[in-house]
Design an enzyme around this catalytic site. Structure first.
Site, PDB file in Angstrom:
ATOM      1  N   GLN A  96       0.808  -1.212   0.000  1.00 58.20           N
ATOM      2  CA  GLN A  96       0.000   0.000   0.000  1.00 58.20           C
ATOM      3  C   GLN A  96       0.840   1.260   0.000  1.00 58.20           C
ATOM      4  O   GLN A  96       2.048   1.224   0.266  1.00 58.20           O
ATOM      5  CB  GLN A  96      -0.922   0.005   1.222  1.00 58.20           C
ATOM      6  CG  GLN A  96      -0.182  -0.076   2.548  1.00 58.20           C
ATOM      7  CD  GLN A  96      -1.120  -0.302   3.716  1.00 58.20           C
ATOM      8  OE1 GLN A  96      -1.393   0.613   4.483  1.00 58.20           O
ATOM      9  NE2 GLN A  96      -1.625  -1.523   3.852  1.00 58.20           N
ATOM     10  N   HIS A  98       0.227   5.814   0.923  1.00 54.31           N
ATOM     11  CA  HIS A  98      -0.634   6.825   1.514  1.00 54.31           C
ATOM     12  C   HIS A  98      -0.412   8.162   0.804  1.00 54.31           C
ATOM     13  O   HIS A  98       0.692   8.450   0.341  1.00 54.31           O
ATOM     14  CB  HIS A  98      -0.343   6.982   3.004  1.00 54.31           C
ATOM     15  CG  HIS A  98      -0.421   5.688   3.760  1.00 54.31           C
ATOM     16  ND1 HIS A  98      -1.560   4.930   3.803  1.00 54.31           N
ATOM     17  CD2 HIS A  98       0.516   5.019   4.493  1.00 54.31           C
ATOM     18  CE1 HIS A  98      -1.330   3.839   4.537  1.00 54.31           C
ATOM     19  NE2 HIS A  98      -0.079   3.872   4.952  1.00 54.31           N
ATOM     20  N   GLU A 133       3.353   7.285   8.740  1.00 56.52           N
ATOM     21  CA  GLU A 133       3.449   6.226   9.749  1.00 56.52           C
ATOM     22  C   GLU A 133       4.896   6.043  10.196  1.00 56.52           C
ATOM     23  O   GLU A 133       5.835   6.309   9.442  1.00 56.52           O
ATOM     24  CB  GLU A 133       2.969   4.885   9.183  1.00 56.52           C
ATOM     25  CG  GLU A 133       1.542   4.848   8.725  1.00 56.52           C
ATOM     26  CD  GLU A 133       1.178   3.516   8.087  1.00 56.52           C
ATOM     27  OE1 GLU A 133      -0.004   3.336   7.787  1.00 56.52           O
ATOM     28  OE2 GLU A 133       2.079   2.660   7.875  1.00 56.52           O
ATOM     29  N   HIS A 288       4.796   0.162   0.591  1.00 55.94           N
ATOM     30  CA  HIS A 288       5.318  -0.604   1.713  1.00 55.94           C
ATOM     31  C   HIS A 288       4.344  -1.706   2.097  1.00 55.94           C
ATOM     32  O   HIS A 288       3.157  -1.663   1.760  1.00 55.94           O
ATOM     33  CB  HIS A 288       5.575   0.298   2.921  1.00 55.94           C
ATOM     34  CG  HIS A 288       4.349   0.978   3.448  1.00 55.94           C
ATOM     35  ND1 HIS A 288       3.847   2.137   2.886  1.00 55.94           N
ATOM     36  CD2 HIS A 288       3.506   0.667   4.472  1.00 55.94           C
ATOM     37  CE1 HIS A 288       2.762   2.507   3.537  1.00 55.94           C
ATOM     38  NE2 HIS A 288       2.527   1.635   4.511  1.00 55.94           N
ATOM     39  N   ARG A 307      -4.267   0.638  -2.019  1.00 65.70           N
ATOM     40  CA  ARG A 307      -3.613  -0.670  -2.078  1.00 65.70           C
ATOM     41  C   ARG A 307      -3.121  -0.955  -3.491  1.00 65.70           C
ATOM     42  O   ARG A 307      -3.724  -0.536  -4.474  1.00 65.70           O
ATOM     43  CB  ARG A 307      -4.579  -1.751  -1.619  1.00 65.70           C
ATOM     44  CG  ARG A 307      -4.934  -1.615  -0.132  1.00 65.70           C
ATOM     45  CD  ARG A 307      -5.985  -2.614   0.308  1.00 65.70           C
ATOM     46  NE  ARG A 307      -6.208  -2.476   1.742  1.00 65.70           N
ATOM     47  CZ  ARG A 307      -7.037  -1.597   2.289  1.00 65.70           C
ATOM     48  NH1 ARG A 307      -7.719  -0.770   1.510  1.00 65.70           N
ATOM     49  NH2 ARG A 307      -7.185  -1.534   3.599  1.00 65.70           N
TER      50      ARG A 307
END
Length: 431
Positions: A96, A98, A133, A288, A307
């Site tokens: 996925q 972001h 993240e 990642h 995804r």
């Protein structure tokens, strides 16, 4: 200070034992993938205020500035801008990426304008926020992060000696790196379902042969040896054993996700192993996937995920390709940097969160944990006692012991300090 009661999320990829072992509770036999600490509406932590159990979300909504502090409210609105987790992966998560803040705002506004329901399976943007993240390993932790250099990816694919893969090898060797990676990923994700499934199956059989005797997750020393061997490889078909670790991973992913185009996409990415205490920062556009291990994860409080494989869920290829950053190179492994009072910080380029680690020892001076913004404190080893400092003093009613796996919420501006014998992770807002 408030002790948190947290929710475990039972995703299928989760370990059945790692989180129960951390918490000191018996396994249920079911996967226990993530332990959430925070005020996310999907599973907010519970606290007891005035003798009544309530959610942390409700506590913050009742007094945003008192709980979060005026600086955090000005920057992020009346909500806790981060979510802290314990993540326990027994099998691979989806591959996925972001979005960055602007992409998130644009994507959310577009889907809202088109009337795409929030719970629709094809919905990409659940909110208008980005989702950086940080994962910090508590055990050896394996993941995929960022693109390999194009020549290395070409050698790896060439070593499979699969006819359907050879055009990808030619592209990776002939085109500029970023263009080549984009073209190959696009080709993999847009190929016909039956065609790509057959290619993945053939590639997985070849990878299985090439990885014989080389499990996907080796010791750290074996990983270092293999990395050196891969770096030293020459262009052309890889010598037997040169990429055994990567081939073992390919075969393993194909067993988990038969025929999934993400198996081939994963071969374009760096395989990273973290030792306990090491971390990875996942910024916008970086592809990642977490593969296995136990870690502390912190992220901006968002649900925006695009995804690109290793999943039965929706893959929006055009939007994905708009978000992905095709920048090859080895990912930077973060190690904590020493700060004041024995606190070790993981420095990241975002303001929604900051993660640090404190090791407290018997007889050592108390570790101050003052902050103008809210904090969540998580004990991952031993026992730590959190003491609220009131007018320079305190009493038993102003102390909170945290055992392994327990956590506490501290409102903005509340002065606390830590003593005991253990390891404490501290999450707060970096404004």
């Amino acid at each position: 200070m408030d002790r948190l009661t947290n929710t475990v999320r039972p995703y299928a990829w989760g370990s059945t034992t790692a989180i129960p072992e951390l918490l000191g509770t018996p396994p249920t036999g079911e996967p226990q993938a993530e332990l959430w600490m925070g005020a996310h509406p999907g599973a907010p932590s519970a606290v007891v205020r005035d003798g009544r159990e309530t959610t942390l979300t409700e506590v913050i909504e009742a007094d945003p500035e008192g709980e979060l502090g005026p600086e955090a409210v000005r920057a992020f609105g009346p909500r806790l801008p981060f979510l802290l987790k314990i993540l326990a992966a027994a099998s691979p998560l989806s591959l996925q990426v972001h979005p960055d803040p602007q992409q998130a705002r644009e994507g959310y506004a577009d889907e809202e304008a088109r009337g795409v329901p929030l719970d629709a399976p094809e919905r990409n943007y659940k909110d208008a926020s980005h989702k950086p993240e940080l994962i910090c390993a508590l055990t050896d932790f394996d993941g995929l992060c960022g693109f390999r250099r194009a020549p290395e990816a070409a050698d790896l694919l060439a070593g499979l000696d699969v006819d359907a893969v050879k055009p990808y090898v030619d592209i990776l060797r002939a085109s500029p790196a970023s263009d080549a990676l984009r073209e190959v990923l696009t080709a993999v994700l847009t190929a016909g379902r039956e065609e790509i499934a057959a290619t993945v199956q053939e590639a997985a059989r070849a990878a299985e042969r090439l990885s014989t005797g080389h499990p996907a997750a080796e010791t750290a020393a074996e990983t270092a040896d293999q990395t050196a061997a891969e770096t030293a490889s020459e262009p052309g078909i890889a010598a037997p054993g040169t990429h055994a670790r990567a081939y073992a991973l390919c075969a393993s992913l194909a067993r988990h996700y038969p025929g999934d185009p993400g198996v081939l996409a994963a071969m374009l990415l760096n395989h990273v192993r973290l030792s306990p205490g090491e971390a990875l920062y996942l910024g916008a556009g970086v592809p990642h996937a977490y593969l296995s291990g136990l870690g502390v994860e912190i992220m901006a409080n968002s649900d925006n995920v695009l995804r690109c494989g290793l999943t039965p869920k929706h893959v929006d290829v055009p939007e994905l390709l708009r978000i992905v950053r095709f920048e090859p190179g080895a990912p930077a492994v973060l190690r904590p940097e020493a700060g004041p009072g024995g606190e070790e910080r993981y420095e990241v380029p975002v303001d929604e969160f900051r993660l640090s680690r404190c090791t407290v020892a018997p007889g050592a001076p108390a570790t101050p944990l003052d902050a103008r913004t809210p904090q969540i404190l998580l004990c991952t080893d031993g026992q730590v006692r959190i003491r609220k400092v009131v007018n320079g003093g305190g009493g038993e009613d102003a102390q909170l012991p945290l055992e392994r796996g327990q956590s506490a919420y501290v409102p903005a501006g509340e002065r606390v300090e830590a003593t005991g014998d253990g390891t404490l992770f501290r999450a707060t807002v970096a404004v």
